[in-house]
Design an enzyme around this catalytic site. Structure first.
Site, PDB file in Angstrom:
ATOM      1  N   ARG A   1       1.968  12.876  -0.287  1.00  0.00           N
ATOM      2  CA  ARG A   1       0.895  12.057   0.312  1.00  0.00           C
ATOM      3  C   ARG A   1      -0.185  11.804  -0.736  1.00  0.00           C
ATOM      4  O   ARG A   1      -0.720  10.704  -0.858  1.00  0.00           O
ATOM      5  CB  ARG A   1       0.305  12.728   1.559  1.00  0.00           C
ATOM      6  CG  ARG A   1      -0.893  11.979   2.118  1.00  0.00           C
ATOM      7  CD  ARG A   1      -1.229  12.242   3.586  1.00  0.00           C
ATOM      8  NE  ARG A   1      -0.927  13.571   4.061  1.00  0.00           N
ATOM      9  CZ  ARG A   1      -1.601  14.684   3.730  1.00  0.00           C
ATOM     10  NH1 ARG A   1      -2.645  14.614   2.932  1.00  0.00           N
ATOM     11  NH2 ARG A   1      -1.242  15.860   4.218  1.00  0.00           N
TER      12      ARG A   1
ATOM     13  N   TYR B   1      -5.601 -14.060   8.368  1.00  0.00           N
ATOM     14  CA  TYR B   1      -4.357 -13.637   9.006  1.00  0.00           C
ATOM     15  C   TYR B   1      -4.662 -13.074  10.401  1.00  0.00           C
ATOM     16  O   TYR B   1      -5.644 -12.338  10.573  1.00  0.00           O
ATOM     17  CB  TYR B   1      -3.729 -12.567   8.093  1.00  0.00           C
ATOM     18  CG  TYR B   1      -2.497 -11.906   8.625  1.00  0.00           C
ATOM     19  CD1 TYR B   1      -1.310 -12.624   8.723  1.00  0.00           C
ATOM     20  CD2 TYR B   1      -2.502 -10.574   9.016  1.00  0.00           C
ATOM     21  CE1 TYR B   1      -0.165 -12.014   9.203  1.00  0.00           C
ATOM     22  CE2 TYR B   1      -1.360  -9.953   9.484  1.00  0.00           C
ATOM     23  CZ  TYR B   1      -0.194 -10.672   9.587  1.00  0.00           C
ATOM     24  OH  TYR B   1       0.932 -10.073  10.052  1.00  0.00           O
TER      25      TYR B   1
ATOM     26  N   ASP C   1      -8.389 -11.026   0.097  1.00  0.00           N
ATOM     27  CA  ASP C   1      -6.960 -10.926   0.398  1.00  0.00           C
ATOM     28  C   ASP C   1      -6.252 -11.962  -0.476  1.00  0.00           C
ATOM     29  O   ASP C   1      -6.412 -13.167  -0.291  1.00  0.00           O
ATOM     30  CB  ASP C   1      -6.756 -11.212   1.893  1.00  0.00           C
ATOM     31  CG  ASP C   1      -5.295 -11.109   2.333  1.00  0.00           C
ATOM     32  OD1 ASP C   1      -4.391 -11.242   1.485  1.00  0.00           O
ATOM     33  OD2 ASP C   1      -5.059 -10.912   3.545  1.00  0.00           O
TER      34      ASP C   1
ATOM     35  N   LYS D   1       4.930  -9.720   1.296  1.00  0.00           N
ATOM     36  CA  LYS D   1       5.179 -11.148   1.103  1.00  0.00           C
ATOM     37  C   LYS D   1       5.677 -11.419  -0.321  1.00  0.00           C
ATOM     38  O   LYS D   1       6.700 -10.897  -0.696  1.00  0.00           O
ATOM     39  CB  LYS D   1       3.900 -11.924   1.448  1.00  0.00           C
ATOM     40  CG  LYS D   1       3.216 -11.450   2.751  1.00  0.00           C
ATOM     41  CD  LYS D   1       4.038 -11.731   3.999  1.00  0.00           C
ATOM     42  CE  LYS D   1       3.534 -10.987   5.236  1.00  0.00           C
ATOM     43  NZ  LYS D   1       2.139 -11.196   5.581  1.00  0.00           N
TER      44      LYS D   1
HETATM   45  C1  LIG Z   1       1.154 -10.449   6.322  1.00  0.00           C
HETATM   46  C2  LIG Z   1      -0.246 -10.538   5.916  1.00  0.00           C
HETATM   47  C3  LIG Z   1      -1.120  -9.457   6.072  1.00  0.00           C
HETATM   48  C4  LIG Z   1      -0.679  -8.167   6.723  1.00  0.00           C
HETATM   49  O1  LIG Z   1       0.235  -7.470   5.936  1.00  0.00           O
HETATM   50  P1  LIG Z   1       1.370  -6.508   6.517  1.00  0.00           P
HETATM   51  O2  LIG Z   1       2.118  -6.115   5.304  1.00  0.00           O
HETATM   52  O3  LIG Z   1       2.173  -7.307   7.495  1.00  0.00           O
HETATM   53  O4  LIG Z   1       0.665  -5.384   7.177  1.00  0.00           O
HETATM   54  C5  LIG Z   1      -2.412  -9.583   5.612  1.00  0.00           C
HETATM   55  N1  LIG Z   1      -2.851 -10.724   5.042  1.00  0.00           N
HETATM   56  C6  LIG Z   1      -2.048 -11.786   4.885  1.00  0.00           C
HETATM   57  C7  LIG Z   1      -2.577 -13.021   4.248  1.00  0.00           C
HETATM   58  C8  LIG Z   1      -0.722 -11.734   5.309  1.00  0.00           C
HETATM   59  O5  LIG Z   1       0.059 -12.810   5.167  1.00  0.00           O
END
Ligand SMILES: *Cc1c(COP(=O)(O)O)cnc(C)c1O
Length: 377
Positions: free
Chosen positions: A46, A98, A170, A195
């Site tokens: 962890r 998101y 983000d 992604k």
């Molecule tokens: C998918 C996504 C998230 C969340 O991520 P997870 O890996 O699904 O928890 C956050 N921000 C954006 C822009 C995303 O496309």
């Protein structure tokens, strides 16, 4: 080292035991110590695991940051960032985030008295006028989701600094291959590595990169104390995926350009949202702060009743949430990724039920266009 070389070699220290040229999967929870006060750099997974450490060095390197952290998902990474704040703190958040980010802030962290105001962050005055005495951070996502609005990172970072606020970006949609928010003044950058970074629809992961040592320590503490860490198998998959980030992003870009040209000229398509279009309001800004426009494009058809027909005819584009992988996906934000946003709020934001979002994969662009063409007929 230049980015394309980093993408292959960053984070990779050949295995001291065997010389293995890729980082092995250290599928282990605990590590034998030399004595009670000495170990080989790891004691419990962890707190740290060598495969995860490789991911963390890697993301720091490609974001040109000093520190990197890897989590079990993008939202786990965002949660760790949120947990560095305290009850009573207030955030300003861009409208176009998101759906899961909206839900996390509005249904979970609000209960811990961390409150958020959602603003039109393309308008700096809308951010400014919502700053309160207890505001501690600005969270933005650019390009936004699903309308691909572009926010001026440099301008927002200036405002953040003037008001002693942290700027969190983000960077999921463009990845460090096309955009580096830290170099534009952001304090924290995070990704859903689920992604583009992993790129193959086979792993959930989240990563954070920061430069400030104090901030890094705070995030590191939450990571270890809360424990939503990325496991060794997933760390390995993510490392494997990231090596081809550059060639994938180039392919996504080329294919998207072709598809956007096709959609923009199609009589049944009412509007195309893509920052690479000269008519997009964020086009010039996007050229200034990013090196590419990305592989996500949204478009609106005349009538929401056409949506089901289009979806049922598509053969290559798969109906699925998520984005950023080698295969092309299509979704209906109002009913899928952004379903947690109430209907009237969706309307306010311009997320219509006739809006489709595609994540362009790296198939042959001619096949993708033929697929869309059949469906739109
Ligand atoms: C998918 C996504 C998230 C969340 O991520 P997870 O890996 O699904 O928890 C956050 N921000 C954006 C822009 C995303 O496309």
């Amino acid at each position: 080292m230049r980015l394309k070389t980093k993408l292959i070699h960053a984070g990779n220290e050949s295995d001291p035991q065997t010389g293995a040229v890729t980082v092995p999967i250290y599928q282990v929870s605990t590590f034998k110590q030399d004595s009670i006060d000495s170990n080989k750099g790891y004691d419990y997974s962890r707190a740290g695991n060598p495969t995860r450490s490789a991911v963390e060095r890697y993301i720091a390197s490609i974001e040109d940051a000093k520190h990197g952290y890897a989590f079990a998902s993008g939202l786990a990474a965002l949660s760790a960032i949120l947990m560095t704040f305290k009850a009573g703190d207030h955030f300003i958040v861009s409208n176009d985030v998101y759906g899961g980010t909206f839900r996390l802030l509005n249904q979970v962290f609000n209960r811990l008295d961390l409150t958020s105001t959602f603003v039109e962050a393309t308008d700096i005055d809308d951010i400014k006028s919502n700053i309160r005495p207890n505001t501690k951070a600005i969270f933005i996502e650019t390009p936004g989701n699903p309308l691909l609005k572009v926010i001026d990172i440099e301008k927002v970072s200036k405002l953040a600094k003037e008001n002693d606020l942290r700027l969190v970006v983000d960077n999921t949609f463009l990845t460090p291959y096309w955009q580096n928010p830290l170099s534009l003044g952001a304090d924290i950058v995070f990704h859903s590595a689920t992604k583009y970074l992993s790129g193959h629809s086979d792993v959930l992961a989240g990563v954070i990169a920061v430069n400030d040592d104090q901030l890094a320590e705070e995030i590191g503490l939450v990571q270890k104390a809360v424990g939503a860490v990325l496991g060794p198998q997933d760390s390995y998959l993510l490392l494997r995926g990231m090596k081809t980030l550059g060639i994938r992003m180039e392919e996504h870009e080329q294919n998207t350009k072709r598809i956007v040209e096709y959609l923009d000229a199609h009589p049944k398509v009412k509007k195309v949202y893509y920052p690479g279009l000269a008519s997009h309001p964020g086009h010039e800004l996007s050229k200034k702060q990013s090196r590419g426009f990305g592989g996500v494009v949204s478009f609106e058809v005349e009538d929401q009743n056409q949506v089901d027909q289009i979806l049922s005819k598509l053969q290559i584009f798969q109906l699925a949430v998520s984005l950023g992988a080698v295969e092309s996906l299509i979704s209906v934000p109002a009913k899928m990724t952004h379903a947690t946003i109430p209907g009237d709020r969706q309307q306010e934001l311009g997320i219509s039920k006739a809006l489709l979002r595609i994540s362009v994969g790296i198939e042959d662009a001619d096949d993708l266009i033929e697929d869309l063409d059949k469906a739109l007929q």
